[in-house]
Motif scaffolding. Structure first.
Motif, PDB file in Angstrom:
ATOM      1  N   ALA A  99       0.827  -1.208   0.000  1.00  0.00           N
ATOM      2  CA  ALA A  99       0.000   0.000   0.000  1.00  0.00           C
ATOM      3  C   ALA A  99       0.863   1.260   0.000  1.00  0.00           C
ATOM      4  O   ALA A  99       0.506   2.258  -0.638  1.00  0.00           O
ATOM      5  CB  ALA A  99      -0.932  -0.004   1.214  1.00  0.00           C
ATOM      6  N   VAL A 100       1.992   1.222   0.699  1.00  0.00           N
ATOM      7  CA  VAL A 100       2.891   2.380   0.687  1.00  0.00           C
ATOM      8  C   VAL A 100       3.487   2.564  -0.709  1.00  0.00           C
ATOM      9  O   VAL A 100       3.657   3.700  -1.173  1.00  0.00           O
ATOM     10  CB  VAL A 100       4.005   2.224   1.742  1.00  0.00           C
ATOM     11  N   ILE A 101       3.795   1.459  -1.391  1.00  0.00           N
ATOM     12  CA  ILE A 101       4.257   1.554  -2.789  1.00  0.00           C
ATOM     13  C   ILE A 101       3.174   2.221  -3.635  1.00  0.00           C
ATOM     14  O   ILE A 101       3.452   3.092  -4.469  1.00  0.00           O
ATOM     15  CB  ILE A 101       4.599   0.165  -3.349  1.00  0.00           C
ATOM     16  N   GLY A 102       1.920   1.811  -3.434  1.00  0.00           N
ATOM     17  CA  GLY A 102       0.795   2.442  -4.141  1.00  0.00           C
ATOM     18  C   GLY A 102       0.681   3.914  -3.811  1.00  0.00           C
ATOM     19  O   GLY A 102       0.385   4.750  -4.686  1.00  0.00           O
ATOM     20  N   LEU A 103       0.923   4.264  -2.544  1.00  0.00           N
ATOM     21  CA  LEU A 103       0.903   5.661  -2.113  1.00  0.00           C
ATOM     22  C   LEU A 103       1.977   6.467  -2.844  1.00  0.00           C
ATOM     23  O   LEU A 103       1.729   7.591  -3.310  1.00  0.00           O
ATOM     24  CB  LEU A 103       1.115   5.731  -0.601  1.00  0.00           C
ATOM     25  N   ILE A 104       3.166   5.886  -2.971  1.00  0.00           N
ATOM     26  CA  ILE A 104       4.283   6.562  -3.652  1.00  0.00           C
ATOM     27  C   ILE A 104       3.931   6.843  -5.111  1.00  0.00           C
ATOM     28  O   ILE A 104       4.256   7.903  -5.653  1.00  0.00           O
ATOM     29  CB  ILE A 104       5.560   5.700  -3.558  1.00  0.00           C
ATOM     30  N   ILE A 105       3.250   5.899  -5.752  1.00  0.00           N
ATOM     31  CA  ILE A 105       2.917   6.051  -7.177  1.00  0.00           C
ATOM     32  C   ILE A 105       1.739   7.000  -7.382  1.00  0.00           C
ATOM     33  O   ILE A 105       1.772   7.889  -8.244  1.00  0.00           O
ATOM     34  CB  ILE A 105       2.602   4.673  -7.796  1.00  0.00           C
ATOM     35  N   MET A 106       0.682   6.834  -6.569  1.00  0.00           N
ATOM     36  CA  MET A 106      -0.567   7.569  -6.803  1.00  0.00           C
ATOM     37  C   MET A 106      -0.557   8.998  -6.286  1.00  0.00           C
ATOM     38  O   MET A 106      -1.106   9.901  -6.919  1.00  0.00           O
ATOM     39  CB  MET A 106      -1.740   6.823  -6.166  1.00  0.00           C
ATOM     40  N   ALA A 107       0.035   9.190  -5.099  1.00  0.00           N
ATOM     41  CA  ALA A 107      -0.084  10.490  -4.436  1.00  0.00           C
ATOM     42  C   ALA A 107       0.440  11.653  -5.283  1.00  0.00           C
ATOM     43  O   ALA A 107      -0.261  12.667  -5.432  1.00  0.00           O
ATOM     44  CB  ALA A 107       0.611  10.446  -3.075  1.00  0.00           C
ATOM     45  N   PRO A 108       1.645  11.560  -5.873  1.00  0.00           N
ATOM     46  CA  PRO A 108       2.114  12.704  -6.685  1.00  0.00           C
ATOM     47  C   PRO A 108       1.224  12.977  -7.896  1.00  0.00           C
ATOM     48  O   PRO A 108       1.019  14.138  -8.271  1.00  0.00           O
ATOM     49  CB  PRO A 108       3.522  12.266  -7.117  1.00  0.00           C
ATOM     50  N   LEU A 109       0.695  11.909  -8.504  1.00  0.00           N
ATOM     51  CA  LEU A 109      -0.176  12.088  -9.676  1.00  0.00           C
ATOM     52  C   LEU A 109      -1.463  12.797  -9.287  1.00  0.00           C
ATOM     53  O   LEU A 109      -1.921  13.721  -9.974  1.00  0.00           O
ATOM     54  CB  LEU A 109      -0.491  10.726 -10.307  1.00  0.00           C
ATOM     55  N   LEU A 110      -2.060  12.367  -8.166  1.00  0.00           N
ATOM     56  CA  LEU A 110      -3.305  12.987  -7.705  1.00  0.00           C
ATOM     57  C   LEU A 110      -3.066  14.429  -7.259  1.00  0.00           C
ATOM     58  O   LEU A 110      -3.893  15.314  -7.506  1.00  0.00           O
ATOM     59  CB  LEU A 110      -3.899  12.163  -6.550  1.00  0.00           C
TER      60      LEU A 110
END
Length: 505
Positions: free
Chosen positions: A126-137
């Motif tokens: 989930a933290v990996i997902g956070l790293i990928i998604m958060a900057p895009l959002l």
């Protein structure tokens, strides 16, 4: 490449000796709080938040410690579920279904170890997902204007029914109370006093920390005094760990599937860890069918909800960090911490406070590895602490919160206000009125008011600006769905979880 560079900078912040120490303290205290039935992550963070201020921690150290507490409570909730058949909090309820039967079969150590491994997989992915998604959002949210932000705050309040799982009307009542509290003080635009009644202590409003500690920590003590809590009780003995590589490989696919579902549930505002654990367990049970022995001590029935609820807990950080909209009750408390530190969550946070954001994300990666190695060898320590009567633990926990509040302000007035909010929290909990909307209303109210005023100034007083763009229409539509969905889905979800838990009992 930019993300990798930012993440490396985050590790430079997170891996200083001081921050490593705070991460270890947070992880230990979080696991301890998580394994105590009834406290849960929101209460744990509310209790320890004043401690961060009284120690004079910087923004990065305070957030690293509290996010470690957050991660630790999600790990710790499984301990009482497996050994006592008492979930530490609601998301851990599904772990009881197979965790407790495993423990009764003499496999308590294996259940605890596998649940820790599944929790690690769920959190780490989930933290990996956070790293990928958060900057895009966050990059997308830079296009938001005052009208879009106002609609976003409405979305946050509309999805509170999913976060709290309560009656929508009670949620609306609690939100209104929070918004009313946010107006106390001197209006910065007009200089008009609002609800101060001539009291100088109210001119700057009421401190978020006082409200949070009172509503959560102090009211929890009152609930404890009323119920007399459980005494230290006999629990299933934890035998020597006999875990094989085959056991781990057996639950690995389950943990991966649960992590994906949990992360999706966490990112959706209002869904939360409870939904993550439920859908992960339900899907796994349907997929395996007769190949599994769910409800009778199947290890995959332990891994699925643990991976799901830990992934959802970390996924809930995505909307909180990028949009300033908490994805769960606990992230609403973390949001209060950010605001108190003069850090405004949202897309600009990734530019103005990049070191803090990426330091916290790096600390989550490091902290989950730390928790895995802490939870398996130290399980005996947490088991012994769990057997201590709550009448000794609860007063100590509350004392930490009270001393922390006084050390921040050196004001007895704020102590009285904290006790007052504790009484209010106790009454509201007896009436089954959720506390999270009050906190969120208090937090978001001032910013929501500013954005509404700015939108009206830009439009010359035309309220149509609040819904005349594609983004605002989309957000308003999602808000309506978020408001109505809990009315249909919430009761069904709670009935199924309760029925499943009663089968085990």
């Amino acid at each position: 490449m930019d993300i990798l560079q930012l993440l490396m900078q985050g590790f430079a912040v997170a891996l200083t000796p001081e921050n490593i120490m705070y991460a270890m303290i947070g992880a230990f205290l979080g696991t301890l709080i998580g394994c105590l039935p009834g406290l849960g992550p929101a209460n744990g963070i509310a209790i320890l938040m004043p401690l961060c201020f009284s120690l004079g921690l910087g923004a990065d150290s305070a957030l690293i410690m509290l996010t470690s507490v957050y991660a630790g409570t999600m790990y710790g909730g499984r301990i009482s579920s497996i050994l006592l058949n008492i979930p530490g909090d609601e998301p851990a309820m599904m772990t009881c279904l197979d965790g407790y039967p495993m423990a009764r079969k003499g496999k308590a150590a294996e259940a605890l170890a596998l649940s820790a491994i599944a929790s690690f997989i769920g959190s780490f992915l989930a933290v990996i997902g956070l790293i990928i998604m958060a900057p895009l959002l966050a990059r997308f949210a830079l296009h938001f204007g005052p009208a879009e932000y106002f609609a976003l705050f409405i979305l946050a309040f509309a999805t509170l029914g999913g976060i709290t799982g309560k009656n929508p009307m009670k949620t609306v009542l609690a939100t209104a109370l929070g918004l009313m509290l946010s107006t106390i003080g001197v209006d910065m635009n007009t200089g008009v006093e609002r609800f101060t009644y001539g009291n100088l202590h109210l001119y700057e409003g009421i401190d978020f920390i006082v409200i949070i500690v009172g509503l959560f920590a102090v009211s929890e003590l009152f609930i404890f005094i009323e119920s007399h809590a459980r005494e230290g009780q006999a629990m299933i003995k934890v035998e020597k760990l006999k875990l094989t590589a085959r056991d781990i490989l057996n639950v690995l696919p389950t943990s991966l599937r649960g992590s994906l579902l949990g992360f999706i549930a966490g990112v959706l505002p209002g869904a939360g860890a409870s939904l993550g654990s439920f859908i992960s367990y339900t899907l796994e049970k349907k997929m395996l069918g007769k190949k599994g022995c769910f409800g009778e001590g199947d290890a995959r029935g332990v891994a699925a909800p643990e991976a799901g609820n830990n992934a959802a807990a970390n996924g809930a950080l995505v909307p909180m960090l990028t949009l300033g909209v908490p994805g769960s009750g606990t992230t609403a408390v973390l949001l209060a911490m950010l605001v108190t530190l003069n850090i405004q969550p949202g897309p600009m946070m990734f530019q103005q406070n990049a070191d803090v954001v990426w330091g916290v994300i790096a600390a989550l990666l490091f902290g989950n590895i730390l928790l895995l190695f802490m939870n398996i060898p130290m399980i005996g320590v947490f088991v012994k602490i769990l057997s201590v009567p709550s009448r000794y633990l609860m007063p100590m926990v509350t004392m930490v919160a009270v001393v922390g509040i006084y050390s921040i302000s050196n004001s007895t007035t704020e102590l009285y206000m904290m006790i007052g909010f504790g009484v209010l929290g106790y009454v509201l909990r007896k009436l089954d009125i959720p506390l999270v909307p009050i906190v969120l209303g208090t937090l978001l109210g001032p910013t929501m008011e500013v954005n509404l005023r700015n939108a009206m100034i830009l439009s010359g007083g035309d309220v149509g600006i609040l819904w005349n763009s594609g983004i605002t229409i989309t957000i308003w539509s999602v808000a309506v769905i978020g408001l109505l969905a809990p009315v249909v889905i919430g009761p069904l979800l709670r009935r199924k979880m309760k029925a499943a838990h009663e089968v085990v009992e």
